[in-house]
Design a protein around this motif. Structure first.
Motif, PDB file in Angstrom:
ATOM      1  N   TYR A 359     -77.119  37.576 -50.660  1.00 26.56           N
ATOM      2  CA  TYR A 359     -76.988  38.969 -50.231  1.00 26.56           C
ATOM      3  C   TYR A 359     -77.186  39.940 -51.378  1.00 26.56           C
ATOM      4  O   TYR A 359     -77.969  40.897 -51.277  1.00 26.56           O
ATOM      5  CB  TYR A 359     -75.616  39.182 -49.584  1.00 26.56           C
ATOM      6  N   ARG A 362     -80.664  40.742 -52.922  1.00 30.01           N
ATOM      7  CA  ARG A 362     -81.531  41.678 -52.193  1.00 30.01           C
ATOM      8  C   ARG A 362     -80.975  43.102 -52.222  1.00 30.01           C
ATOM      9  O   ARG A 362     -81.737  44.071 -52.244  1.00 30.01           O
ATOM     10  CB  ARG A 362     -81.690  41.232 -50.739  1.00 30.01           C
ATOM     11  N   ARG A 363     -79.655  43.221 -52.186  1.00 30.70           N
ATOM     12  CA  ARG A 363     -79.037  44.544 -52.133  1.00 30.70           C
ATOM     13  C   ARG A 363     -78.093  44.709 -53.323  1.00 30.70           C
ATOM     14  O   ARG A 363     -77.054  44.072 -53.388  1.00 30.70           O
ATOM     15  CB  ARG A 363     -78.267  44.719 -50.825  1.00 30.70           C
ATOM     16  N   VAL A 366     -74.333  48.219 -53.564  1.00 29.70           N
ATOM     17  CA  VAL A 366     -73.290  48.026 -52.557  1.00 29.70           C
ATOM     18  C   VAL A 366     -71.942  48.289 -53.229  1.00 29.70           C
ATOM     19  O   VAL A 366     -71.685  47.824 -54.341  1.00 29.70           O
ATOM     20  CB  VAL A 366     -73.324  46.587 -51.989  1.00 29.70           C
TER      21      VAL A 366
END
Length: 500
Positions: A359, A362-363, A366
């Motif tokens: 996760y 990719r991001r 956050v």
């Protein structure tokens, strides 16, 4: 055949389940801080607690019920493997741990990403998820053997109860709850093991002296086997070489163990935790083997064979049928402690790898609050997956050997990748991926051959000599390293980073 636990024993088991869940929930913090805190406990855990947590995770219900079964049907040859475990820990302290403490790593596979690139980073993380989920499904099922014998509940009901209680404190408390409940649970099942051995000696006419003399004359206390056959599971060579490679993979490349080592305050304490855990493991396995030898002597004196479906059920059945009131409940609680300890560790490591290695790759933008919330949701998701896998993995045989052989199929390739990244600068991502594929495929074929399932190519059986699972990791690692290195020499792609 089910013989219900007596009321006192049943009360002890229920009190344990309530107590350990309450204890784990005490580590919950309102407004959870960060995923570093959730997955690594702020790197503020003392080395001795990490050491006991490593032992707890390494032990599991598989060990407590299966190792006595191995000694009952065989001898003490399993200790040859433990000698390899000790050697493997030394190699990890020298080779891998210094790399893990360079920077702010949260998973083992981030190191692969730094050295080779994103593709191999994700591939090794994915293999861990598959391997850990498959092996843990077998381990969770082992709980049903104990609970089913003790409480008479069905396999599925037993698995669901333990899974939900373990999920509750793991979901709320994160890694800190995992480690400190591990410490408490490990102490409980060591006490339970010692008490069990004492109880078995009490059932044997002549006590401990007779146990030693009869077991010795029957060859049960034999440790060393110097056979050169790779088909024989417990030999000196398979133990020292295979056990060393197995531990290098399980404790040096598997996030389940690496995550604990990363929770230490510094490199020195991480090394102390790992090395001291090896000494505890040696003592612990010896106790479990003596229990198996004691059960052999006990049933020989009775002149009857235990009425069980497999050797894994002999010890649980003895606990329920023969141990004094209170002792049965203590030992059942101890076995459940090992099961919950291992399951909580698996949930936390699977969630951390899913979050960090997939996760967050990719991001990147956050918030910490969102990261922690998602980490908890991933813990919940993996609990559901492991529950399903445990239900479908119900079967027969030595569950310890099944669980370790499943993991060993992929551990060899994983270790080969880490060795390529550590020992050479010429290996690149493309060559290493080819080596990893070759090592895993070969191990899969060896495993299928040993399982009497023959692969077929162009209508002809691929017949391999039968190879014991204790050799899988060593073979897979050597093949991965060799092919990965040679392929890299002829590859036009450049390596991403220098040797780790």
């Amino acid at each position: 055949m089910h013989i219900p636990l007596r009321t006192v024993d049943l009360i002890l088991v229920v009190l344990y389940l309530i107590g350990i869940t309450w204890f784990g929930l005490r580590f919950r913090k309102d407004g959870e801080r960060s995923i570093k805190s959730y997955f690594l406990a702020d790197r503020n855990i003392p080395w001795w607690a990490i050491s006991l947590s490593i032992v707890a995770a390494e032990t599991s219900t598989l060990t407590i019920i299966s190792v006595p079964g191995i000694a009952f049907t065989g001898d003490f040859g399993f200790l040859q493997l433990v000698m390899g475990y000790l050697l493997g820990r030394i190699v990890i302290c020298v080779l891998f741990l210094p790399r893990y403490f360079r920077g702010e790593l949260m998973t083992a596979y981030q190191l692969i990403g730094q050295r080779f690139g994103t593709r191999l980073h994700r591939l090794t993380a994915l293999l861990f998820l598959v391997m850990r989920a498959a092996a843990e499904g077998v381990r969770v099922f082992a709980v049903a053997i104990v609970v089913g014998v003790a409480l008479g509940t069905g396999d599925i009901a037993s698995i669901v109860i333990l899974s939900l209680l373990t999920l509750l404190y793991t979901f709320e408390g994160g890694m800190k709850a995992v480690i400190w409940t591990d410490v408490l649970q490990m102490l409980l099942y060591v006490v339970g093991t010692v008490v069990s051995l004492w109880s078995i000696c009490g059932h044997i006419s002549g006590g401990a002296h007779t146990l030693l003399s009869v077991a010795s004359s029957a060859g049960k206390l034999t440790v060393f086997h110097f056979s050169l056959s790779v088909a024989q599971t417990y030999t000196f060579w398979a133990g020292v070489v295979g056990g060393c490679f197995l531990t290098m993979a399980s404790h040096g490349t598997d996030q389940l163990m690496v995550q604990r080592l990363l929770a230490a305050k510094n490199l020195r304490e991480s090394r102390m935790a790992l090395l001291s855990s090896g000494v505890v493991i040696l003592v612990q396995f010896t106790l479990f083997l003596f229990i198996g030898a004691g059960l052999f002597v006990y049933y020989r004196q009775l002149g009857v064979a235990p009425h069980v479906a497999s050797a894994d059920r002999i010890f649980p059945q003895f606990i329920v049928q023969q141990m004094p009131v209170g002792i049965s409940g203590l030992m059942i609680a101890a076995i459940l402690a090992a099961a919950m300890s291992n399951l909580s560790a698996a949930l936390n490591s699977l969630a951390s790898t899913s979050m960090v290695d997939f996760y967050l790759l990719r991001r990147t933008n956050v918030s910490e609050a969102a990261k922690t919330r998602l980490s908890r949701l991933m813990t919940l998701g993996w609990a559901a997956i492991l529950l399903a896998l445990a239900i479908v993995s119900r079967g027969s045989g030595h569950v310890l050997e099944i669980g370790l052989s499943i993991a060993s199929v992929l551990w060899g390739g994983m270790l080969g990748v880490f060795l390529l990244g550590t020992l050479t600068e010429r290996a690149n991502e493309k060559g290493t991926m080819i080596g990893l594929l070759a090592g895993c495929v070969l191990n899969l074929l060896l495993w299928r051959q040993s399982s009497e399932i023959h692969a077929s190519v162009l209508g002809h059986d691929l017949v391999f000599p039968k190879v014991a699972w204790t050799w899988y990791v060593a073979i897979g690692a050597v093949v991965t390293f060799g092919i990965g290195y040679m392929t890299s020499l002829f590859s036009k792609y450049e390596r991403v980073g220098s040797a780790m």
